[in-house]
Motif scaffolding. Structure first.
Motif, PDB file in Angstrom:
ATOM      1  N   ARG A  13     -15.896  19.894 -16.881  1.00  0.00           N
ATOM      2  CA  ARG A  13     -17.268  19.389 -16.816  1.00  0.00           C
ATOM      3  C   ARG A  13     -17.596  18.502 -18.015  1.00  0.00           C
ATOM      4  N   TRP A  14     -17.446  19.018 -19.203  1.00  0.00           N
ATOM      5  CA  TRP A  14     -17.817  18.203 -20.370  1.00  0.00           C
ATOM      6  C   TRP A  14     -16.790  17.121 -20.653  1.00  0.00           C
ATOM      7  N   LEU A  15     -15.526  17.347 -20.293  1.00  0.00           N
ATOM      8  CA  LEU A  15     -14.533  16.288 -20.464  1.00  0.00           C
ATOM      9  C   LEU A  15     -14.838  15.101 -19.545  1.00  0.00           C
ATOM     10  N   SER A  16     -15.338  15.380 -18.345  1.00  0.00           N
ATOM     11  CA  SER A  16     -15.675  14.271 -17.441  1.00  0.00           C
ATOM     12  C   SER A  16     -16.868  13.487 -17.975  1.00  0.00           C
ATOM     13  N   VAL A  17     -17.815  14.167 -18.606  1.00  0.00           N
ATOM     14  CA  VAL A  17     -18.946  13.469 -19.224  1.00  0.00           C
ATOM     15  C   VAL A  17     -18.438  12.562 -20.336  1.00  0.00           C
ATOM     16  N   LEU A  18     -17.562  13.099 -21.164  1.00  0.00           N
ATOM     17  CA  LEU A  18     -16.973  12.325 -22.258  1.00  0.00           C
ATOM     18  C   LEU A  18     -16.149  11.151 -21.722  1.00  0.00           C
ATOM     19  N   TYR A  19     -15.355  11.411 -20.700  1.00  0.00           N
ATOM     20  CA  TYR A  19     -14.497  10.392 -20.098  1.00  0.00           C
ATOM     21  C   TYR A  19     -15.335   9.252 -19.508  1.00  0.00           C
ATOM     22  N   ASN A  20     -16.419   9.613 -18.803  1.00  0.00           N
ATOM     23  CA  ASN A  20     -17.299   8.595 -18.208  1.00  0.00           C
ATOM     24  C   ASN A  20     -18.026   7.793 -19.278  1.00  0.00           C
ATOM     25  N   ALA A  21     -18.432   8.445 -20.356  1.00  0.00           N
ATOM     26  CA  ALA A  21     -19.082   7.729 -21.456  1.00  0.00           C
ATOM     27  C   ALA A  21     -18.105   6.753 -22.103  1.00  0.00           C
ATOM     28  N   TRP A  22     -16.865   7.186 -22.284  1.00  0.00           N
ATOM     29  CA  TRP A  22     -15.835   6.314 -22.853  1.00  0.00           C
ATOM     30  C   TRP A  22     -15.614   5.097 -21.963  1.00  0.00           C
ATOM     31  N   ILE A  25     -18.394   2.598 -22.423  1.00  0.00           N
ATOM     32  CA  ILE A  25     -18.230   1.865 -23.689  1.00  0.00           C
ATOM     33  C   ILE A  25     -17.180   0.772 -23.521  1.00  0.00           C
ATOM     34  N   LEU A  26     -16.059   1.114 -22.905  1.00  0.00           N
ATOM     35  CA  LEU A  26     -15.007   0.117 -22.689  1.00  0.00           C
ATOM     36  C   LEU A  26     -15.505  -1.045 -21.837  1.00  0.00           C
ATOM     37  N   ILE A  27     -16.297  -0.741 -20.819  1.00  0.00           N
ATOM     38  CA  ILE A  27     -16.817  -1.774 -19.922  1.00  0.00           C
ATOM     39  C   ILE A  27     -17.724  -2.750 -20.673  1.00  0.00           C
ATOM     40  N   LEU A  28     -18.458  -2.248 -21.647  1.00  0.00           N
ATOM     41  CA  LEU A  28     -19.343  -3.117 -22.438  1.00  0.00           C
ATOM     42  C   LEU A  28     -18.578  -4.207 -23.190  1.00  0.00           C
ATOM     43  N   PHE A  29     -17.333  -3.929 -23.530  1.00  0.00           N
ATOM     44  CA  PHE A  29     -16.546  -4.874 -24.320  1.00  0.00           C
ATOM     45  C   PHE A  29     -15.735  -5.845 -23.467  1.00  0.00           C
ATOM     46  N   HIS A  30     -16.011  -5.888 -22.176  1.00  0.00           N
ATOM     47  CA  HIS A  30     -15.292  -6.775 -21.268  1.00  0.00           C
ATOM     48  C   HIS A  30     -15.250  -8.232 -21.754  1.00  0.00           C
ATOM     49  N   PRO A  31     -16.375  -8.812 -22.218  1.00  0.00           N
ATOM     50  CA  PRO A  31     -16.302 -10.207 -22.685  1.00  0.00           C
ATOM     51  C   PRO A  31     -15.314 -10.392 -23.844  1.00  0.00           C
ATOM     52  N   LEU A 141      -7.892  -0.285 -19.322  1.00  0.00           N
ATOM     53  CA  LEU A 141      -8.144  -1.719 -19.146  1.00  0.00           C
ATOM     54  C   LEU A 141      -8.172  -2.094 -17.666  1.00  0.00           C
ATOM     55  N   ARG A 142      -7.335  -1.474 -16.892  1.00  0.00           N
ATOM     56  CA  ARG A 142      -7.308  -1.747 -15.453  1.00  0.00           C
ATOM     57  C   ARG A 142      -8.660  -1.413 -14.830  1.00  0.00           C
ATOM     58  N   ARG A 143      -9.246  -0.293 -15.247  1.00  0.00           N
ATOM     59  CA  ARG A 143     -10.545   0.122 -14.726  1.00  0.00           C
ATOM     60  C   ARG A 143     -11.638  -0.884 -15.120  1.00  0.00           C
ATOM     61  N   VAL A 144     -11.602  -1.386 -16.330  1.00  0.00           N
ATOM     62  CA  VAL A 144     -12.592  -2.379 -16.776  1.00  0.00           C
ATOM     63  C   VAL A 144     -12.452  -3.650 -15.950  1.00  0.00           C
ATOM     64  N   ARG A 145     -11.201  -4.108 -15.739  1.00  0.00           N
ATOM     65  CA  ARG A 145     -10.973  -5.310 -14.912  1.00  0.00           C
ATOM     66  C   ARG A 145     -11.525  -5.104 -13.510  1.00  0.00           C
ATOM     67  N   GLN A 146     -11.249  -3.955 -12.924  1.00  0.00           N
ATOM     68  CA  GLN A 146     -11.731  -3.681 -11.571  1.00  0.00           C
ATOM     69  C   GLN A 146     -13.254  -3.640 -11.522  1.00  0.00           C
ATOM     70  N   HIS A 147     -13.857  -3.047 -12.530  1.00  0.00           N
ATOM     71  CA  HIS A 147     -15.317  -2.944 -12.579  1.00  0.00           C
ATOM     72  C   HIS A 147     -15.958  -4.330 -12.555  1.00  0.00           C
ATOM     73  N   HIS A 148     -15.333  -5.279 -13.209  1.00  0.00           N
ATOM     74  CA  HIS A 148     -15.878  -6.632 -13.283  1.00  0.00           C
ATOM     75  C   HIS A 148     -15.287  -7.560 -12.227  1.00  0.00           C
ATOM     76  N   GLY A 149     -14.541  -7.015 -11.281  1.00  0.00           N
ATOM     77  CA  GLY A 149     -14.027  -7.813 -10.176  1.00  0.00           C
ATOM     78  C   GLY A 149     -12.899  -8.752 -10.530  1.00  0.00           C
ATOM     79  N   HIS A 150     -12.196  -8.467 -11.623  1.00  0.00           N
ATOM     80  CA  HIS A 150     -11.074  -9.317 -12.011  1.00  0.00           C
ATOM     81  C   HIS A 150      -9.794  -8.790 -11.371  1.00  0.00           C
ATOM     82  N   PRO A 151      -9.008  -9.670 -10.802  1.00  0.00           N
ATOM     83  CA  PRO A 151      -7.769  -9.241 -10.148  1.00  0.00           C
ATOM     84  C   PRO A 151      -6.718  -8.790 -11.154  1.00  0.00           C
ATOM     85  N   GLU A 152      -5.710  -8.160 -10.611  1.00  0.00           N
ATOM     86  CA  GLU A 152      -4.566  -7.756 -11.425  1.00  0.00           C
ATOM     87  C   GLU A 152      -3.860  -9.009 -11.940  1.00  0.00           C
TER      88      GLU A 152
END
Length: 157
Positions: A13-22, A25-31, A141-152
């Motif tokens: 439970r708390w690890l998933s909260v931490l994992y989702n927060a992480w 944060i990673l998604i914010l740094f996409h640019p 990084l793969r998850r961040v790319r997918q979140h922003h619609g960037h291909p592999e």
């Protein structure tokens, strides 16, 4: 590693909260990642991701992380490499048919999802087959790319 894997499922439970927060944060740094280049960053991210996820979840660094959907239990730990649920050889005590002293990865996944309060909606999905070309690449990084619609990258298509 095995004890930490069990600990991670018990504390899903708390690890998933931490994992989702992480992840947020990673998604914010996409640019920033775009400017530097995802492929250039992959090795650096993997150098951090692999030991952290290896220690906490006994992750196999497949590059296609499903921990958030599988109760913080890495399905790549299944001796039969079952990616979409138990094989049917689960013993009555919930242990693996191949390794009788090891709880089935999918029994642990169900327990972890129950602890994360997602056992009703999760586990009813089908995971895509493992793409071996992604092994030892950063799932973060793969998850961040997918979140922003960037291909592999071209090398993975």
């Amino acid at each position: 590693m095995y004890r930490m894997r069990l600990w991670s499922v018990r504390n899903a439970r708390w690890l998933s909260v931490l994992y989702n927060a992480w992840e947020k944060i990673l998604i914010l740094f996409h640019p920033v990642y775009l400017r530097i280049g995802y492929q250039r960053l992959d090795r650096f991210f993997l150098a951090v991701e692999k030991p952290v996820k290896g220690f906490l979840f006994d992750s196999r660094s497949c590059g296609q992380c499903t921990l958030g959907d599988t109760g913080m239990s890495c399905p790549m730990n299944c001796p039969k490499s079952m990616r979409n649920g138990p094989c049917g050889g689960v013993r009555p005590d919930g242990n693996c048919e191949v390794k009788p002293d090891m709880p089935c990865v999918w029994v642990l996944a169900w327990e972890g999802n129950r602890r994360m309060n997602k056992h009703e909606q999760a586990m009813g999905f089908v995971l895509p087959p493992v793409d071996v070309r992604l092994k030892n690449t950063s799932a973060w990084l793969r998850r961040v790319r997918q979140h922003h619609g960037h291909p592999e990258p071209d090398a993975l298509r």
